[in-house]
Design a protein around this motif. Sequence first.
Motif, PDB file in Angstrom:
ATOM      1  N   ASN A   1       0.864  -1.172   0.000  1.00 37.57           N
ATOM      2  CA  ASN A   1       0.000   0.000   0.000  1.00 37.57           C
ATOM      3  C   ASN A   1       0.903   1.225   0.000  1.00 37.57           C
ATOM      4  O   ASN A   1       1.719   1.397   0.892  1.00 37.57           O
ATOM      5  CB  ASN A   1      -0.896  -0.008   1.244  1.00 37.57           C
ATOM      6  CG  ASN A   1      -1.757   1.221   1.340  1.00 37.57           C
ATOM      7  OD1 ASN A   1      -1.254   2.324   1.516  1.00 37.57           O
ATOM      8  ND2 ASN A   1      -3.051   1.041   1.231  1.00 37.57           N
ATOM      9  N   ALA A   2       0.758   2.067  -1.026  1.00 37.87           N
ATOM     10  CA  ALA A   2       1.624   3.241  -1.196  1.00 37.87           C
ATOM     11  C   ALA A   2       1.020   4.471  -0.510  1.00 37.87           C
ATOM     12  O   ALA A   2       0.776   5.495  -1.136  1.00 37.87           O
ATOM     13  CB  ALA A   2       1.862   3.513  -2.680  1.00 37.87           C
ATOM     14  N   ALA A   3       0.784   4.356   0.800  1.00 38.22           N
ATOM     15  CA  ALA A   3       0.288   5.456   1.622  1.00 38.22           C
ATOM     16  C   ALA A   3      -1.004   6.067   1.081  1.00 38.22           C
ATOM     17  O   ALA A   3      -1.172   7.278   1.018  1.00 38.22           O
ATOM     18  CB  ALA A   3       1.362   6.535   1.793  1.00 38.22           C
ATOM     19  N   GLY A   4      -1.931   5.194   0.689  1.00 41.34           N
ATOM     20  CA  GLY A   4      -3.243   5.641   0.213  1.00 41.34           C
ATOM     21  C   GLY A   4      -4.297   4.629   0.609  1.00 41.34           C
ATOM     22  O   GLY A   4      -4.078   3.799   1.486  1.00 41.34           O
ATOM     23  N   THR A   5      -5.436   4.664  -0.052  1.00 39.36           N
ATOM     24  CA  THR A   5      -6.510   3.718   0.268  1.00 39.36           C
ATOM     25  C   THR A   5      -6.459   2.472  -0.606  1.00 39.36           C
ATOM     26  O   THR A   5      -7.087   1.468  -0.285  1.00 39.36           O
ATOM     27  CB  THR A   5      -7.891   4.388   0.091  1.00 39.36           C
ATOM     28  OG1 THR A   5      -8.009   4.869  -1.246  1.00 39.36           O
ATOM     29  CG2 THR A   5      -8.075   5.522   1.095  1.00 39.36           C
ATOM     30  N   ARG A   6      -5.718   2.518  -1.705  1.00 38.04           N
ATOM     31  CA  ARG A   6      -5.651   1.387  -2.626  1.00 38.04           C
ATOM     32  C   ARG A   6      -4.512   0.448  -2.209  1.00 38.04           C
ATOM     33  O   ARG A   6      -3.381   0.887  -1.994  1.00 38.04           O
ATOM     34  CB  ARG A   6      -5.424   1.885  -4.052  1.00 38.04           C
ATOM     35  CG  ARG A   6      -5.457   0.805  -5.113  1.00 38.04           C
ATOM     36  CD  ARG A   6      -5.390   1.454  -6.494  1.00 38.04           C
ATOM     37  NE  ARG A   6      -5.066   0.526  -7.541  1.00 38.04           N
ATOM     38  CZ  ARG A   6      -5.945  -0.194  -8.229  1.00 38.04           C
ATOM     39  NH1 ARG A   6      -7.234  -0.068  -7.947  1.00 38.04           N
ATOM     40  NH2 ARG A   6      -5.560  -1.016  -9.173  1.00 38.04           N
ATOM     41  N   THR A   7      -4.825  -0.847  -2.113  1.00 37.99           N
ATOM     42  CA  THR A   7      -3.835  -1.856  -1.743  1.00 37.99           C
ATOM     43  C   THR A   7      -3.782  -2.916  -2.838  1.00 37.99           C
ATOM     44  O   THR A   7      -4.815  -3.382  -3.309  1.00 37.99           O
ATOM     45  CB  THR A   7      -4.193  -2.507  -0.390  1.00 37.99           C
ATOM     46  OG1 THR A   7      -4.247  -1.484   0.610  1.00 37.99           O
ATOM     47  CG2 THR A   7      -3.182  -3.558   0.010  1.00 37.99           C
ATOM     48  N   LYS A   8      -2.567  -3.274  -3.227  1.00 34.29           N
ATOM     49  CA  LYS A   8      -2.324  -4.342  -4.204  1.00 34.29           C
ATOM     50  C   LYS A   8      -2.024  -5.615  -3.429  1.00 34.29           C
ATOM     51  O   LYS A   8      -1.140  -5.631  -2.570  1.00 34.29           O
ATOM     52  CB  LYS A   8      -1.143  -3.974  -5.097  1.00 34.29           C
ATOM     53  CG  LYS A   8      -0.788  -5.035  -6.118  1.00 34.29           C
ATOM     54  CD  LYS A   8       0.430  -4.577  -6.927  1.00 34.29           C
ATOM     55  CE  LYS A   8       0.856  -5.632  -7.924  1.00 34.29           C
ATOM     56  NZ  LYS A   8       2.060  -5.205  -8.661  1.00 34.29           N
ATOM     57  N   ILE A   9      -2.751  -6.682  -3.730  1.00 38.77           N
ATOM     58  CA  ILE A   9      -2.656  -7.923  -2.972  1.00 38.77           C
ATOM     59  C   ILE A   9      -2.304  -9.069  -3.912  1.00 38.77           C
ATOM     60  O   ILE A   9      -2.915  -9.221  -4.978  1.00 38.77           O
ATOM     61  CB  ILE A   9      -3.990  -8.211  -2.253  1.00 38.77           C
ATOM     62  CG1 ILE A   9      -4.367  -7.011  -1.363  1.00 38.77           C
ATOM     63  CG2 ILE A   9      -3.911  -9.503  -1.446  1.00 38.77           C
ATOM     64  CD1 ILE A   9      -5.824  -6.746  -1.279  1.00 38.77           C
ATOM     65  N   GLN A  10      -1.337  -9.875  -3.492  1.00 46.41           N
ATOM     66  CA  GLN A  10      -0.915 -11.029  -4.277  1.00 46.41           C
ATOM     67  C   GLN A  10      -1.263 -12.311  -3.518  1.00 46.41           C
ATOM     68  O   GLN A  10      -0.906 -12.461  -2.353  1.00 46.41           O
ATOM     69  CB  GLN A  10       0.596 -10.982  -4.519  1.00 46.41           C
ATOM     70  CG  GLN A  10       1.096 -12.049  -5.457  1.00 46.41           C
ATOM     71  CD  GLN A  10       0.571 -11.864  -6.872  1.00 46.41           C
ATOM     72  OE1 GLN A  10       0.652 -10.783  -7.429  1.00 46.41           O
ATOM     73  NE2 GLN A  10       0.000 -12.914  -7.438  1.00 46.41           N
TER      74      GLN A  10
ATOM     75  N   VAL B   1      -4.921  -8.727  -6.946  1.00 43.07           N
ATOM     76  CA  VAL B   1      -6.246  -8.168  -6.686  1.00 43.07           C
ATOM     77  C   VAL B   1      -6.034  -6.895  -5.887  1.00 43.07           C
ATOM     78  O   VAL B   1      -4.970  -6.694  -5.286  1.00 43.07           O
ATOM     79  CB  VAL B   1      -7.175  -9.154  -5.950  1.00 43.07           C
ATOM     80  CG1 VAL B   1      -7.476 -10.363  -6.810  1.00 43.07           C
ATOM     81  CG2 VAL B   1      -6.581  -9.587  -4.623  1.00 43.07           C
ATOM     82  N   TYR B   2      -7.030  -6.039  -5.883  1.00 44.98           N
ATOM     83  CA  TYR B   2      -6.899  -4.733  -5.247  1.00 44.98           C
ATOM     84  C   TYR B   2      -8.078  -4.477  -4.330  1.00 44.98           C
ATOM     85  O   TYR B   2      -9.181  -4.988  -4.555  1.00 44.98           O
ATOM     86  CB  TYR B   2      -6.837  -3.626  -6.306  1.00 44.98           C
ATOM     87  CG  TYR B   2      -5.638  -3.751  -7.207  1.00 44.98           C
ATOM     88  CD1 TYR B   2      -4.459  -3.068  -6.905  1.00 44.98           C
ATOM     89  CD2 TYR B   2      -5.667  -4.561  -8.337  1.00 44.98           C
ATOM     90  CE1 TYR B   2      -3.343  -3.185  -7.722  1.00 44.98           C
ATOM     91  CE2 TYR B   2      -4.549  -4.686  -9.156  1.00 44.98           C
ATOM     92  CZ  TYR B   2      -3.392  -4.003  -8.840  1.00 44.98           C
ATOM     93  OH  TYR B   2      -2.281  -4.123  -9.627  1.00 44.98           O
ATOM     94  N   THR B   3      -7.837  -3.660  -3.312  1.00 48.22           N
ATOM     95  CA  THR B   3      -8.921  -3.114  -2.510  1.00 48.22           C
ATOM     96  C   THR B   3      -8.757  -1.600  -2.483  1.00 48.22           C
ATOM     97  O   THR B   3      -7.658  -1.078  -2.701  1.00 48.22           O
ATOM     98  CB  THR B   3      -8.923  -3.648  -1.058  1.00 48.22           C
ATOM     99  OG1 THR B   3      -7.708  -3.292  -0.414  1.00 48.22           O
ATOM    100  CG2 THR B   3      -9.127  -5.152  -1.025  1.00 48.22           C
ATOM    101  N   ASP B   4      -9.841  -0.927  -2.250  1.00 49.02           N
ATOM    102  CA  ASP B   4      -9.854   0.534  -2.174  1.00 49.02           C
ATOM    103  C   ASP B   4     -11.094   0.915  -1.370  1.00 49.02           C
ATOM    104  O   ASP B   4     -11.805   0.033  -0.872  1.00 49.02           O
ATOM    105  CB  ASP B   4      -9.891   1.130  -3.590  1.00 49.02           C
ATOM    106  CG  ASP B   4      -9.492   2.607  -3.636  1.00 49.02           C
ATOM    107  OD1 ASP B   4      -9.283   3.220  -2.578  1.00 49.02           O
ATOM    108  OD2 ASP B   4      -9.409   3.148  -4.750  1.00 49.02           O
ATOM    109  N   GLU B   5     -11.343   2.162  -1.265  1.00 45.17           N
ATOM    110  CA  GLU B   5     -12.542   2.667  -0.606  1.00 45.17           C
ATOM    111  C   GLU B   5     -13.317   3.521  -1.596  1.00 45.17           C
ATOM    112  O   GLU B   5     -12.732   4.102  -2.523  1.00 45.17           O
ATOM    113  CB  GLU B   5     -12.179   3.511   0.622  1.00 45.17           C
ATOM    114  CG  GLU B   5     -11.708   2.710   1.808  1.00 45.17           C
ATOM    115  CD  GLU B   5     -12.802   1.872   2.451  1.00 45.17           C
ATOM    116  OE1 GLU B   5     -13.994   2.230   2.381  1.00 45.17           O
ATOM    117  OE2 GLU B   5     -12.449   0.829   3.026  1.00 45.17           O
ATOM    118  N   PRO B   6     -14.631   3.619  -1.418  1.00 44.01           N
ATOM    119  CA  PRO B   6     -15.395   4.533  -2.251  1.00 44.01           C
ATOM    120  C   PRO B   6     -14.920   5.974  -2.038  1.00 44.01           C
ATOM    121  O   PRO B   6     -14.384   6.309  -0.982  1.00 44.01           O
ATOM    122  CB  PRO B   6     -16.836   4.382  -1.752  1.00 44.01           C
ATOM    123  CG  PRO B   6     -16.856   3.188  -0.879  1.00 44.01           C
ATOM    124  CD  PRO B   6     -15.456   2.922  -0.437  1.00 44.01           C
ATOM    125  N   ALA B   7     -15.142   6.820  -3.031  1.00 41.25           N
ATOM    126  CA  ALA B   7     -14.756   8.227  -2.917  1.00 41.25           C
ATOM    127  C   ALA B   7     -15.430   8.883  -1.708  1.00 41.25           C
ATOM    128  O   ALA B   7     -14.825   9.716  -1.032  1.00 41.25           O
ATOM    129  CB  ALA B   7     -15.113   8.971  -4.205  1.00 41.25           C
TER     130      ALA B   7
END
Length: 172
Positions: free
Chosen positions: A27-36, A43-49
Amino acid sequence: MIDPDIIEPSIDPVTKKIGIRHVKATNAAGTRTKIQVRDFDPVYTDEPASLGGTNTAPSPLETVLIALVGCDGVIINGVATAMKFNYAGVDFACESQIDVRGPKGVPGIRPYFETAKLDITVYSDESDARFQQLRKNVEFRCPVMNLLSAAQVGMDVTWVQRPADDYEGSVV
């Protein structure tokens, strides 16, 4: 067995068999995370705007619901195989309720689901008694459903049986 409707385990119940799952993420210091996971595409996770995210992937809590319906699909198949229960497919609809004050740090508000509603439609021509036995065994065995129940998430699970010929879904 505890309940006569619960089928025998499909594994030696005495010999402990540990399953290990590995996940790596960044996670590059944001809400989006890259998962292996294993050798699959990430796969990715994030949050709604509306919650400060970039809305580019499901939220982590949405992935819990994904895990719930996916797990139920696997367990339904395993139980159906063990019971020799014939079915054409299953449809799921799931939603949850969370008080977003919890993850924002408000004391006394749980930071996870309060309730979850899950509708499971099984397309099968089996008898109602066998359908109810399938249901009972799936609810007994499903790890994610039991995890949510153990966390005292109010689970409202509705099972419906429809004729096998009514199934229109496919998995690609």
